[in-house]
Motif scaffolding. Structure first.
Motif, PDB file in Angstrom:
ATOM      1  N   ASN A 108      -1.609  -2.301  -6.993  1.00 24.65           N
ATOM      2  CA  ASN A 108      -2.327  -2.854  -5.847  1.00 24.65           C
ATOM      3  C   ASN A 108      -3.646  -3.476  -6.283  1.00 24.65           C
ATOM      4  OD1 ASN A 108      -1.299  -2.510  -2.924  1.00 24.65           O
ATOM      5  ND2 ASN A 108      -0.642  -0.602  -3.916  1.00 24.65           N
TER       6      ASN A 108
ATOM      7  N   ALA B 212       0.819  -1.209   0.000  1.00 21.01           N
ATOM      8  CA  ALA B 212       0.000   0.000   0.000  1.00 21.01           C
ATOM      9  C   ALA B 212       0.855   1.262   0.000  1.00 21.01           C
ATOM     10  CB  ALA B 212      -0.932   0.015   1.205  1.00 21.01           C
TER      11      ALA B 212
ATOM     12  N   ASP C  86      -4.408   6.918  -1.189  1.00 19.64           N
ATOM     13  CA  ASP C  86      -5.097   6.620  -2.444  1.00 19.64           C
ATOM     14  C   ASP C  86      -5.013   5.124  -2.760  1.00 19.64           C
ATOM     15  OD1 ASP C  86      -6.508   7.473  -4.878  1.00 19.64           O
ATOM     16  OD2 ASP C  86      -4.654   6.890  -5.901  1.00 19.64           O
ATOM     17  N   ASN C  87      -3.867   4.530  -2.492  1.00 23.50           N
ATOM     18  CA  ASN C  87      -3.716   3.088  -2.703  1.00 23.50           C
ATOM     19  C   ASN C  87      -4.601   2.299  -1.737  1.00 23.50           C
ATOM     20  OD1 ASN C  87      -1.775   3.694  -4.592  1.00 23.50           O
ATOM     21  ND2 ASN C  87      -0.036   3.160  -3.279  1.00 23.50           N
ATOM     22  N   TYR C  88      -4.619   2.748  -0.499  1.00 23.23           N
ATOM     23  CA  TYR C  88      -5.397   2.076   0.544  1.00 23.23           C
ATOM     24  C   TYR C  88      -6.885   2.082   0.185  1.00 23.23           C
ATOM     25  CZ  TYR C  88      -5.795   0.493   5.451  1.00 23.23           C
ATOM     26  OH  TYR C  88      -5.993  -0.235   6.598  1.00 23.23           O
TER      27      TYR C  88
ATOM     28  N   LYS D   7       3.810   0.042  -3.946  1.00 26.37           N
ATOM     29  CA  LYS D   7       3.269  -0.239  -5.271  1.00 26.37           C
ATOM     30  C   LYS D   7       2.295   0.849  -5.685  1.00 26.37           C
ATOM     31  CE  LYS D   7       3.780  -5.294  -5.288  1.00 26.37           C
ATOM     32  NZ  LYS D   7       4.671  -5.343  -6.467  1.00 26.37           N
ATOM     33  N   THR D   8       2.081   0.977  -6.966  1.00 23.68           N
ATOM     34  CA  THR D   8       1.162   1.989  -7.460  1.00 23.68           C
ATOM     35  C   THR D   8      -0.282   1.577  -7.202  1.00 23.68           C
ATOM     36  OG1 THR D   8       0.933   1.001  -9.651  1.00 23.68           O
ATOM     37  CG2 THR D   8       2.780   2.527  -9.315  1.00 23.68           C
ATOM     38  N   ARG D   9      -1.162   2.495  -7.448  1.00 24.37           N
ATOM     39  CA  ARG D   9      -2.591   2.222  -7.267  1.00 24.37           C
ATOM     40  C   ARG D   9      -3.021   1.035  -8.126  1.00 24.37           C
ATOM     41  NH1 ARG D   9      -7.687   3.605  -9.265  1.00 24.37           N
ATOM     42  NH2 ARG D   9      -9.204   4.227  -7.659  1.00 24.37           N
TER      43      ARG D   9
END
Length: 460
Positions: free
Chosen positions: A345, A337, A379-381, A340-342
């Motif tokens: 993920n 999270a 944003d990833n989360y 790595k990029t969105r």
């Protein structure tokens, strides 16, 4: 709008009811969480300030719920196991101390010396009250009863106030977002494995490890002696499939398998079997690397929750060995999270769910919880949460899966009694206060049990 929220909440309740009744739900429930310290960082609130006034987090709690999808409220309250600084400062604790970074830290400390094993074996609860707690919590010393009494009252009051400072906001968010209301009241609990209790703050990690080699029989006897305490501490009042007894497992991965099987496992397995016999499942948090113990976990009572910290790259192996008998959780690397990029993920989550989702019984979770804002890219989360909601959908809802809790039909043994000079005895109490009605017995027992829980919580 109100009807829509009620409908959403009812749907979420059904997701959990189905899941824990071994029925494939419409989709996998989504459980995301945000630590208090992350909320403080996001709001520019000093770490020290909010831990003395949790109401300061209210605004950020509302913002995160509007940002992050979850079927459960993503922010938690101040509970029994929340390490609040004021509580431990009143106790003058040496085992839980506030560090310069604004976190409560647990240094390796010794609460029970090697030559005090016999006292623990003879009366475990008295030893906790008379030796361990006074040694770890300096204000609880037996030499100053006034100071001790004040410390107890002020620390408990501070914890109550800390909970009250954040409770109304959580209640508001629960109603506003229609979050899952949780397992039925009285169906949950928390405790510690007997040997972990002896190892953690009593003998310390290193001391316990030495004791196994030097004094094996006494260590085993000590674990058996604290078993009634640990069992009673975690025992739910009203077991239900959705509830569980939460137990983090500390020592096994740092032990030889022989020591794990012969010393650590007997008292713990007895605890798990007796909970199962009463209709309570355990949620085991298997800390560190449990891969070498998977075959042993297969033999645990059916219907357990096995949450893993380590094993993401071996997810298929874990599923193959355990999913037909147990629920599985955890495993997804939190570091993804952040690193790595969105889109990466999203792809990783889908690939992971393609392994874990079929057949039911998996509940997505991370290998560890985020503690500070830098642990995740928000944003990833959020993208992970949205992917779980949209992708973790079953094509065969309503079908049975897995193995029901306690299919082995373990015989209920007599509930362990707290054999201690400090145990509550209703008959003795009644003889002293003969006008007390029998209807008040449950209240007195509950107060004693609550105080026992507080005392034990000081030593884990």
């Amino acid at each position: 709008m109100e009807n829509d929220i009620k409908t959403l909440q009812d749907e979420r309740i059904k997701l959990y009811d189905d899941y824990f009744s071994n029925i494939i739900p419409k989709r996998m429930p989504v459980q995301m969480s945000i630590a208090h310290h992350i909320l403080a960082e996001r709001g520019g609130i000093d770490f020290f300030d909010f831990q003395y006034d949790y109401s300061l987090l209210a605004g950020e709690m509302e913002k995160i719920c509007a940002t992050l999808y979850s079927d459960t409220c993503p922010v938690g309250g101040v509970g029994q196991w929340t390490r609040t600084p004021m509580f431990f400062q009143f106790m003058e604790s040496q085992s839980f101390v506030m560090g310069a970074g604004g976190f409560i830290q647990h240094p390796e400390v010794v609460g029970l010396f090697e030559d005090e094993y016999d006292a623990l074996i003879e009366d475990a609860y008295a030893t906790v009250l008379e030796i361990v707690v006074p040694r770890q919590q300096k204000a609880m010393g037996l030499d100053d009863p006034v100071k001790r009494a004040n410390a107890v009252h002020m620390s408990i009051l501070s914890k109550i106030d800390d909970g009250a400072a954040i409770g109304p906001t959580i209640a508001k968010l629960m109603a506003e977002y229609g979050y899952y209301t949780g397992a039925p009241r009285g169906s949950g609990g928390a405790t510690v494995a007997p040997c972990d209790f002896v190892a953690d703050q009593l003998r310390s990690f290193s001391g316990f490890s030495k004791d196994i080699r030097r004094n094996r029989e006494r260590v085993f006897a000590a674990c058996e002696a604290v078993y009634p305490l640990m069992f009673l501490w975690g025992l739910p009042q009203m077991p239900a499939p959705q509830g569980n007894v939460n137990i983090p497992l500390h020592m096994p991965t740092f032990m030889r398998e022989k020591d794990y099987v012969e010393i650590w496992l007997p008292s713990y397995l007895k605890m798990v079997e007796q909970y199962a016999a009463r209709g309570s499942r355990v949620s085991h948090f298997n800390e560190h690397d449990w891969m070498r113990y998977l075959d042993i976990l297969q033999d645990f009572p059916a219907g357990q929750i096995m949450r893993f910290e380590y094993g993401f790259d071996s997810a298929q192996q874990i599923k193959d060995k355990l999913s037909k008998k147990h629920f599985i959780g955890g495993l997804y690397p939190l570091i993804y999270a952040r690193t790595k990029t969105r889109q990466e993920n999203i792809d990783e989550v889908k690939k992971f769910l393609d392994i874990m989702l079929p057949g039911g019984g998996y509940m997505f979770g991370f290998d560890k919880g985020p503690i500070v804002a830098s642990d995740i890219v928000m944003d990833n989360y959020c993208a992970i949460a949205d992917t779980l909601r949209n992708y973790a959908v079953y094509d065969n809802p309503g079908q049975p899966y897995g193995t029901l809790l306690n299919v082995e039909n373990f015989k209920i043994e007599e509930t362990p009694k707290l054999e201690s000079k400090y145990a509550f005895n209703w008959e003795e109490f009644k003889a002293k206060y003969p006008y007390t009605p029998d209807s008040a017995k449950a209240r007195f027992e509950n107060y004693y049990n609550t105080m026992m829980s507080i005392n034990l919580n000081l030593s884990v």
